[in-house]
Design an enzyme around this catalytic site. Structure first.
Site, PDB file in Angstrom:
ATOM      1  N   GLY A  47       0.844  -1.403   0.298  1.00 50.26           N
ATOM      2  CA  GLY A  47      -0.135   0.400   0.523  1.00 50.26           C
ATOM      3  C   GLY A  47       0.814   1.488  -0.117  1.00 50.26           C
ATOM      4  O   GLY A  47       1.841   1.550   0.273  1.00 50.26           O
ATOM      5  N   GLN A  52       3.500  10.226   1.388  1.00 48.91           N
ATOM      6  CA  GLN A  52       4.760   9.128   0.653  1.00 48.91           C
ATOM      7  C   GLN A  52       5.507   9.566  -0.214  1.00 48.91           C
ATOM      8  O   GLN A  52       6.405   9.615   0.158  1.00 48.91           O
ATOM      9  CB  GLN A  52       4.146   7.179   0.833  1.00 48.91           C
ATOM     10  CG  GLN A  52       3.265   7.079   1.862  1.00 48.91           C
ATOM     11  CD  GLN A  52       3.670   5.583   2.469  1.00 48.91           C
ATOM     12  OE1 GLN A  52       3.259   5.020   2.318  1.00 48.91           O
ATOM     13  NE2 GLN A  52       5.120   5.229   3.028  1.00 48.91           N
ATOM     14  N   CYS A  91       6.321  -0.024   6.781  1.00 49.82           N
ATOM     15  CA  CYS A  91       5.774   0.749   5.933  1.00 49.82           C
ATOM     16  C   CYS A  91       7.027   1.166   4.841  1.00 49.82           C
ATOM     17  O   CYS A  91       8.099   1.392   5.685  1.00 49.82           O
ATOM     18  CB  CYS A  91       5.677   2.413   6.851  1.00 49.82           C
ATOM     19  SG  CYS A  91       4.854   3.695   6.011  1.00 49.82           S
ATOM     20  N   LEU A  92       6.761   2.180   3.600  1.00 47.72           N
ATOM     21  CA  LEU A  92       7.374   2.173   2.591  1.00 47.72           C
ATOM     22  C   LEU A  92       8.829   3.201   2.594  1.00 47.72           C
ATOM     23  O   LEU A  92       9.654   3.966   2.707  1.00 47.72           O
ATOM     24  CB  LEU A  92       7.424   2.414   1.364  1.00 47.72           C
ATOM     25  CG  LEU A  92       6.840   1.146   0.976  1.00 47.72           C
ATOM     26  CD1 LEU A  92       5.388   0.964  -0.584  1.00 47.72           C
ATOM     27  CD2 LEU A  92       7.562   0.114   0.242  1.00 47.72           C
ATOM     28  N   HIS A 133      -4.049   1.666   7.701  1.00 45.78           N
ATOM     29  CA  HIS A 133      -2.726   1.875   7.980  1.00 45.78           C
ATOM     30  C   HIS A 133      -2.331   3.191   6.752  1.00 45.78           C
ATOM     31  O   HIS A 133      -1.739   4.143   7.619  1.00 45.78           O
ATOM     32  CB  HIS A 133      -1.277   0.888   7.614  1.00 45.78           C
ATOM     33  CG  HIS A 133      -0.140   1.516   7.278  1.00 45.78           C
ATOM     34  ND1 HIS A 133       1.036   0.892   7.942  1.00 45.78           N
ATOM     35  CD2 HIS A 133       0.719   2.150   6.607  1.00 45.78           C
ATOM     36  CE1 HIS A 133       2.129   1.277   7.671  1.00 45.78           C
ATOM     37  NE2 HIS A 133       2.210   2.094   6.677  1.00 45.78           N
ATOM     38  N   GLU A 134      -2.488   3.179   5.137  1.00 40.13           N
ATOM     39  CA  GLU A 134      -3.221   3.799   4.793  1.00 40.13           C
ATOM     40  C   GLU A 134      -3.599   5.536   4.955  1.00 40.13           C
ATOM     41  O   GLU A 134      -3.796   6.051   4.621  1.00 40.13           O
ATOM     42  CB  GLU A 134      -3.186   3.282   3.125  1.00 40.13           C
ATOM     43  CG  GLU A 134      -2.285   1.987   2.765  1.00 40.13           C
ATOM     44  CD  GLU A 134      -1.044   2.644   2.773  1.00 40.13           C
ATOM     45  OE1 GLU A 134      -0.231   3.391   2.859  1.00 40.13           O
ATOM     46  OE2 GLU A 134      -0.003   0.887   3.270  1.00 40.13           O
ATOM     47  N   HIS A 137      -1.800   7.433   7.165  1.00 42.48           N
ATOM     48  CA  HIS A 137      -1.277   8.182   6.872  1.00 42.48           C
ATOM     49  C   HIS A 137      -1.715   9.407   5.948  1.00 42.48           C
ATOM     50  O   HIS A 137      -0.942  10.776   5.954  1.00 42.48           O
ATOM     51  CB  HIS A 137      -0.608   7.219   5.292  1.00 42.48           C
ATOM     52  CG  HIS A 137       1.044   6.782   5.727  1.00 42.48           C
ATOM     53  ND1 HIS A 137       2.348   7.235   5.724  1.00 42.48           N
ATOM     54  CD2 HIS A 137       1.117   5.183   5.018  1.00 42.48           C
ATOM     55  CE1 HIS A 137       2.903   6.462   5.834  1.00 42.48           C
ATOM     56  NE2 HIS A 137       2.223   5.702   5.465  1.00 42.48           N
TER      57      HIS A 137
END
Ligand code: CO
Length: 157
Positions: A47, A52, A91-92, A133-134, A137
């Protein structure tokens, strides 16, 4: 195809509350496409949220890499949630750490899709984790803000 730069923890764009999208126009569609390209170019990402990649709009792409395909979500909102689960998240934008986070086991989400259509989604398990999670963000929240434990990621081969 445009793979965008992924901003990492410490960058203020990740701490900013993102603005709603007024209309799914050509520019938004292009951004969603670039976000998907960036997700697929990443190592094991499932995701990605717009902040991000430095874009402060309420946009998310998800692909659990389990054959269910790409999901594009514009202005997602959780309308109902139930239960709880603890999942070890990464997480990226936090490449070297993972952590256990408690989230709802089940969520219902309203959103606009990449074609501008209103959609309603019920999710549990990993998809529910990923959505929460997303969506965090989009409000400037990282999993490390919520994790009960944080540990260095095990080196991969
Ligand atoms: Co993340």
């Amino acid at each position: 195809m445009a793979v965008l730069e992924i901003h990492t923890a410490g960058d203020p764009v990740l701490k900013t509350v993102c603005a709603p999208v007024a209309r799914v126009d050509k520019k938004i569609k292009r951004t969603l496409k670039d976000m998907a390209d960036t997700l697929y170019a990443s190592h094991n990402g499932i995701g990605l949220a717009a902040p991000q990649v430095g874009i402060l709009k309420r946009l998310i792409v998800i692909d659990l890499q389990d054959g269910t395909g790409l999901r594009e979500l514009v202005n997602p909102v959780i309308t109902n949630k139930e239960g709880s689960q603890i999942f070890t998240e990464g997480c990226l934008s936090v490449p070297n750490f993972e952590g256990d986070v408690e989230r709802a086991e089940y969520v219902e989400v309203e959103y606009t899709d990449g074609r501008g259509q209103r959609q309603f989604l019920k999710a549990d398990g990993l998809l529910a984790v990923c959505l929460q999670h997303e969506m965090d963000h989009l409000d400037g929240i990282l999993f490390t803000d919520k994790a009960v434990t944080i540990m260095p990621k095990a080196p991969e081969d």
